[in-house]
Design a protein around this motif. Sequence first.
Motif, mmCIF file in Angstrom:
data_model
loop_
_atom_site.group_PDB
_atom_site.id
_atom_site.type_symbol
_atom_site.label_atom_id
_atom_site.label_comp_id
_atom_site.label_asym_id
_atom_site.label_seq_id
_atom_site.Cartn_x
_atom_site.Cartn_y
_atom_site.Cartn_z
ATOM 1 N N LEU A 140 9.159 -37.542 18.549
ATOM 2 C CA LEU A 140 8.242 -36.437 18.245
ATOM 3 C C LEU A 140 6.851 -36.702 18.801
ATOM 4 N N ALA A 141 6.426 -37.956 18.749
ATOM 5 C CA ALA A 141 5.098 -38.307 19.263
ATOM 6 C C ALA A 141 4.985 -38.023 20.757
ATOM 7 N N ARG A 142 6.102 -38.158 21.475
ATOM 8 C CA ARG A 142 6.100 -37.854 22.913
ATOM 9 C C ARG A 142 6.231 -36.364 23.193
ATOM 10 N N ALA A 143 6.588 -35.590 22.164
ATOM 11 C CA ALA A 143 6.825 -34.158 22.357
ATOM 12 C C ALA A 143 5.673 -33.299 21.854
ATOM 13 N N ILE A 144 4.586 -33.937 21.416
ATOM 14 C CA ILE A 144 3.475 -33.178 20.843
ATOM 15 C C ILE A 144 2.210 -33.388 21.665
ATOM 16 N N GLU A 145 1.403 -32.347 21.775
ATOM 17 C CA GLU A 145 0.134 -32.436 22.494
ATOM 18 C C GLU A 145 -0.806 -33.414 21.771
ATOM 19 N N PRO A 146 -1.731 -34.045 22.502
ATOM 20 C CA PRO A 146 -2.634 -35.024 21.869
ATOM 21 C C PRO A 146 -3.418 -34.465 20.684
ATOM 22 N N ASP A 147 -3.706 -33.159 20.697
ATOM 23 C CA ASP A 147 -4.415 -32.547 19.565
ATOM 24 C C ASP A 147 -3.479 -31.657 18.756
ATOM 25 N N GLY A 148 -2.182 -31.906 18.867
ATOM 26 C CA GLY A 148 -1.206 -31.081 18.177
ATOM 27 C C GLY A 148 -1.074 -31.425 16.704
ATOM 28 N N THR A 149 -0.231 -30.659 16.019
ATOM 29 C CA THR A 149 -0.041 -30.822 14.578
ATOM 30 C C THR A 149 1.443 -30.926 14.251
ATOM 31 N N LEU A 150 1.772 -31.915 13.429
ATOM 32 C CA LEU A 150 3.134 -32.103 12.927
ATOM 33 C C LEU A 150 3.145 -31.763 11.445
ATOM 34 N N ALA A 151 4.087 -30.910 11.029
ATOM 35 C CA ALA A 151 4.248 -30.564 9.614
ATOM 36 C C ALA A 151 5.546 -31.167 9.100
ATOM 37 N N LEU A 152 5.443 -31.946 8.015
ATOM 38 C CA LEU A 152 6.606 -32.538 7.371
ATOM 39 C C LEU A 152 6.852 -31.866 6.025
ATOM 40 N N GLY A 153 8.019 -32.146 5.434
ATOM 41 C CA GLY A 153 8.361 -31.590 4.139
ATOM 42 C C GLY A 153 7.570 -32.236 3.017
ATOM 43 N N ALA A 154 7.595 -31.592 1.857
ATOM 44 C CA ALA A 154 6.797 -32.055 0.719
ATOM 45 C C ALA A 154 7.186 -33.453 0.261
ATOM 46 N N LYS A 183 5.254 -23.098 0.715
ATOM 47 C CA LYS A 183 4.059 -22.260 0.927
ATOM 48 C C LYS A 183 2.879 -22.968 1.579
ATOM 49 N N VAL A 184 2.527 -24.165 1.098
ATOM 50 C CA VAL A 184 1.308 -24.849 1.558
ATOM 51 C C VAL A 184 1.244 -25.017 3.080
ATOM 52 N N PRO A 185 2.323 -25.501 3.765
ATOM 53 C CA PRO A 185 2.218 -25.674 5.218
ATOM 54 C C PRO A 185 1.929 -24.372 5.965
ATOM 55 N N PHE A 186 2.414 -23.261 5.426
ATOM 56 C CA PHE A 186 2.179 -21.976 6.082
ATOM 57 C C PHE A 186 0.761 -21.482 5.839
ATOM 58 N N ASP A 187 0.211 -21.809 4.663
ATOM 59 C CA ASP A 187 -1.209 -21.534 4.431
ATOM 60 C C ASP A 187 -2.068 -22.360 5.380
ATOM 61 N N HIS A 188 -1.705 -23.629 5.567
ATOM 62 C CA HIS A 188 -2.448 -24.480 6.507
ATOM 63 C C HIS A 188 -2.344 -23.918 7.924
ATOM 64 N N LEU A 189 -1.167 -23.453 8.286
ATOM 65 C CA LEU A 189 -0.971 -22.892 9.623
ATOM 66 C C LEU A 189 -1.903 -21.704 9.838
ATOM 67 N N LYS A 190 -1.995 -20.846 8.839
ATOM 68 C CA LYS A 190 -2.826 -19.642 8.948
ATOM 69 C C LYS A 190 -4.317 -19.952 8.853
ATOM 70 N N ASP A 191 -4.676 -20.849 7.948
ATOM 71 C CA ASP A 191 -6.095 -21.068 7.659
ATOM 72 C C ASP A 191 -6.770 -22.102 8.556
ATOM 73 N N ALA A 192 -6.011 -23.070 9.076
ATOM 74 C CA ALA A 192 -6.624 -24.168 9.831
ATOM 75 C C ALA A 192 -6.015 -24.372 11.212
ATOM 76 N N VAL A 193 -4.697 -24.463 11.289
ATOM 77 C CA VAL A 193 -4.060 -24.865 12.554
ATOM 78 C C VAL A 193 -4.211 -23.790 13.625
ATOM 79 N N LEU A 194 -3.798 -22.562 13.327
ATOM 80 C CA LEU A 194 -3.877 -21.515 14.342
ATOM 81 C C LEU A 194 -5.323 -21.166 14.735
#
Length: 284
Positions: free
Chosen positions: A230-244, A78-89
């Motif tokens: 992954l570091a080469r595949a993400i935008e400089p201001d991008g976000t990586l989400a890992l498991g708990a 749940k938490v990563p999806f809350d972060h996606l909705k509340d902060a990342v997007l």
Amino acid sequence: MTPADYEYLRKLLKERSGLDLSADKQYLVESRLVPLARKSGLPGIPELVAKMKSGAEPLIAEVVEAMTTNETFFFRDKVPFDHLKDAVLPALVQARAARRSLRIWCAAASTGQEPYSIAMVCKEFAAELSGWRIEIVATDISLGVLEKARAGIFSQFEVQRGLPIQLLVRHFRQVGELWQLNADIRAMVQHRQLNLLQDFSHFGTFDVIFCRNVLIYFDQDTKLGVFNRLARAIEPDGTLALGAAESIVGITEAFKPWPDRRGLYRPNLARDARAALKLVAAAG
């Protein structure tokens, strides 16, 4: 299963999928591969290994798939999806206003619950993202789970795991005893086969990468290689989400934690700047 057979399987699985089996996991291998051996008309694992050693590539692919863990469910943790909705997007809506496009990658996506959860979150931003190009790419090493994911059909048990009832009513239709995602949500996700151990630079770069609950099966060196790619595949201001249960700590400096957002990480631009200065100094 002889010790030699087990060592052969351990080495092959690590090379092909990154799965790092400890010395005491024979029971796991037997529970998953004995049924496969019998389905292939073989008495047991020794005969299965012998056939694999003869170069039976389709059988090797089946063995790797059988040993892959496909545990997943909607809005897992749940938490990563809350972060996606509340902060990342919300941040990306502002940062990408001129470009009006977003690219999101869900790695090790299994049977599709995670990328479809991401799609449902994005759907809540329909007004803000009207006219935008939203690309969600879901990848997995297993063709079998990708086929199920594309269909978007789930059992009663699967939709009861993590999926809020209001989203079930809004985005699914019942088909007999099963539930199918509506076409608009399914159309938001592209499914492609990918082995995380291989080069994926051809996928381009992403604004958000979900790579959750897969690195826990890899050893440190394999994790480091994946993080570097992954570091080469993400935008400089991008976000990586890992498991708990996953973290970058003690493995890589390519990312840094997102403050106050557990499980989220950003590219470590300071590390890149230091590397660039070293190159300039060396060329100097």
